[in-house]
Design an enzyme around this catalytic site. Structure first.
Site, short mmCIF file in Angstrom:
data_model
loop_
_atom_site.label_atom_id
_atom_site.label_comp_id
_atom_site.label_asym_id
_atom_site.label_seq_id
_atom_site.Cartn_x
_atom_site.Cartn_y
_atom_site.Cartn_z
N ASP A 37 -10.98 59.68 53.57
CA ASP A 37 -11.98 58.78 54.12
C ASP A 37 -11.94 58.82 55.66
O ASP A 37 -10.86 58.84 56.26
CB ASP A 37 -11.65 57.35 53.64
CG ASP A 37 -12.75 56.35 53.92
OD1 ASP A 37 -13.90 56.59 53.48
OD2 ASP A 37 -12.49 55.33 54.60
N GLU B 291 -13.97 63.58 54.59
CA GLU B 291 -15.24 63.00 54.99
C GLU B 291 -15.28 63.15 56.51
O GLU B 291 -14.77 62.31 57.24
CB GLU B 291 -15.31 61.51 54.60
CG GLU B 291 -16.68 60.92 54.88
CD GLU B 291 -16.68 59.41 55.10
OE1 GLU B 291 -17.71 58.79 54.85
OE2 GLU B 291 -15.67 58.85 55.56
C1 NOJ Z 1 -16.61 55.86 54.10
C2 NOJ Z 1 -16.74 55.36 52.70
O1 NOJ Z 1 -17.43 56.32 51.95
C3 NOJ Z 1 -17.47 54.03 52.79
O2 NOJ Z 1 -17.86 53.57 51.52
C4 NOJ Z 1 -16.58 53.06 53.50
O3 NOJ Z 1 -17.27 51.84 53.68
C5 NOJ Z 1 -16.16 53.58 54.87
N1 NOJ Z 1 -15.75 54.96 54.83
C6 NOJ Z 1 -15.00 52.79 55.41
O4 NOJ Z 1 -13.83 53.05 54.67
#
Ligand code: NOJ
Length: 546
Positions: A214, A279
């Site tokens: 993440d 991500e």
């Molecule tokens: C990306 C995640 O996909 C999202 O759902 C989340 O709110 C943020 N990162 C913060 O962790």
């Protein structure tokens, strides 16, 4: 590896290659996939009960969104214990069963790791806040007010407002690029780095095959906490994401030191063949590709497509640039649990379905590991909420943004109450999906999108050239049309509104997949293929004719 032996099912995979070469992944938004105990929240046992469906669909790996203990301010992306299962989603035993049942079917299991921030309820933060002079304080980012008072710098939270909240007891602010309940860790602190090595090891010991990372672009922050340059004005009531984008994120995101963290993680994960999938939302392909250099992350998501409405030329330009910057390093996705579903973004109804399938078909031929988001295989439009908002972004910003609820409504399995997701009231109130949008309804209809996606995955397995052979772009006259050749496979994606004819440079091609339902493609007469508007075709070279 714990759990049962993993069946090797990826057809055409060379065993010297990591498992994710040639694989297709499937994102499970755990809260909304399948609820086994009727409490209205999706759980691990529910997922285990649906593994046969995923095997039938033909995916190779599942990514589970966070199922860890969490107060739930950001629906699990605020973790209060990284090495446990929230009772909301089951038990560790349920997790072990899920892994072993997945492995028995040849499915890999990836879990979500959230290293940019913890929950405000994590014991590290509780101690950091309580003991300003204690050893845990420096696990987080603290700073005194700016000289004139107020937050230490101009950094913004993605979810609206400043990225700083005052801890009155110590008169210092803590940093949070998301909610105040998600305090950011200090990745310059070696203790944080050591702890995450152990967390990765802990899950690999339980049999996981990889990690979705993440906010991978956010971990390390500028050591001097300098202001970001502002590039656009911020107005009252502005969508929080637009306000966030009113700054060039020079000092809070995409710092070069992030890649060092992932080089370290790679040394932990590579010996156990666990995939690191980030991500990463870096602004340019050359920035993005740094994260997937050999020895760092294995792949990074192509998030740009998940942000776009239907804009064929922009999409194809981005796809080509990103592919060329990291030919095997990009995980191609059209959607995830943070974005409106592609069918809705791309025009809705049959138009949206046609366009989504055309883009997905191209994504299956770009190398890297494509991921489908649950329900994408059903070509679902966004769900319709029947009451209020659930996404903290909408709640916090009083409706200035419609937020992320539409893509998070329950997976529609059948036409029973709550579409078979749960026997109790689901955590998110949404309208029932019609039978033709359910798994059961589509399984019974040979023309349904579900069967097209399933055939697409089967074609990819039958023709490993589609992801393995070196990619050569075939130049086309129209910027809304791309064509490529990989060994014995050619792909033409015509995202324009007109039929397009493309010369493949040699004869002997046989269509093996066409994204558009019912569009039977004739075998091309010579070297030219004519492709209907907003559709993608995959062709295989028929050696008997060359
Ligand atoms: C990306 C995640 O996909 C999202 O759902 C989340 O709110 C943020 N990162 C913060 O962790």
């Amino acid at each position: 590896m714990t759990g049962s032996a993993l069946e090797e099912t990826t057809v055409g995979r060379d065993l010297a290659e990591p498992w994710w070469r040639g694989a297709v992944g499937y994102e499970i938004y755990v809260r909304s996939f399948a609820d086994s105990n009727g409490d209205g929240v999706g759980d691990l046992a529910g997922i285990t009960g649906r593994l046969d469906y995923l095997s039938w669909l033909g995916v190779d790996a599942i990514w589970l969104t966070p199922f860890y203990p969490s107060p739930g301010h950001d629906h699990g992306y605020d973790v209060s214990d990284y090495c446990a299962v929230s009772p909301r989603h089951g038990t560790l035993e349920d997790f072990d069963v899920l892994v072993s049942e997945a492995h028995r079917r040849g499915l890999r299991v990836m879990v979500d790791i959230v290293p940019n921030h913890t929950s405000i309820e994590h014991e590290w933060f509780a101690r950091a806040r309580r003991y300003p002079d204690g050893p845990d304080r420096d696990r987080y980012l603290w700073a005194f007010p700016a000289s004139g008072g107020g937050p230490p710098n101009n950094w913004r939270s993605h979810f609206g407002g400043p990225a700083w909240t005052l801890d009155e007891a110590s008169s210092q602010y803590w940093c949070h690029l998301f909610l105040p309940e998600q305090p950011d860790l200090n990745w310059r602190n070696p203790a944080v780095r050591d702890d995450f090595d152990s967390i990765l090891e802990w899950w690999m010991d339980r049999g996981v095959d990889g990690f979705r990372v993440d906010v991978a672009h956010g971990l390390v922050k500028d050591a001097e906490l300098r202001d970001n340059p502002q590039i656009a004005p911020i107005t009252e009531g502005m969508d929080p994401f637009d306000a966030f984008n009113a700054f060039e994120h020079r000092h809070d995101m995409d710092q070069s030191e992030n890649v060092e963290v992932f080089r370290r993680w790679n040394r932990v994960c590579a010996p156990r063949e666990a995939m690191l999938l980030g991500e990463v939302n870096a602004p340019w392909p050359d920035r993005q590709s740094r994260y997937v250099e050999p020895g760092a992350l294995d792949q990074a998501f192509f998030l740009q497509a998940a942000f776009l409405d239907w804009a064929p030329e922009t999409l194809l330009t981005m796809v080509r640039a990103m592919h060329d910057a990291a030919p095997q390093g990009i995980s191609w996705v059209l959607s995830n649990h943070d974005r409106s579903r592609p069918v809705s973004r791309f025009g809705g109804g049959e138009t949206g379905v046609r366009r989504s399938l055309a883009a997905s078909t191209l994504f299956m031929a770009l190398g890297g590991t494509p991921f489908l988001f649950q329900g994408e295989e059903l070509a679902l439009p966004d769900g319709v909420l029947s009451a209020g908002f659930h996404d903290p972004v909408s709640v916090r910003n009083a409706g200035a943004t419609s937020g992320r609820d539409g893509c998070r409504t329950p997976m529609p399995w059948d036409s029973s109450p709550y579409n078979g997701f749960s026997t109790g009231d689901p955590w998110i109130d949404s309208e029932l999906r019609p039978p033709e949008h359910t798994v059961e309804g589509q399984q019974a209809d040979p023309d349904a999108p579900l069967h097209r996606y399933r055939s697409l995955l089967a074609v990819r397995r039958e023709h490993p050239d589609m992801w393995r052979a070196p990619l050569e772009w075939i130049e086309t006259a129209d910027p809304q049309v791309v064509a490529l050749r990989r060994g014995t496979i050619a792909v033409v994606a015509n995202l324009s509104g007109r039929r397009a004819s493309v010369s493949l440079g040699s004869p002997g091609w046989e269509p093996v997949f066409a994204s558009q339902e019912g569009s039977r493609l004739d075998r091309p007469a010579h070297d030219a293929v004519s492709v209907p508007a907003e559709s993608t075709v995959v062709l295989a070279q028929d050696h008997r004719r060359t």
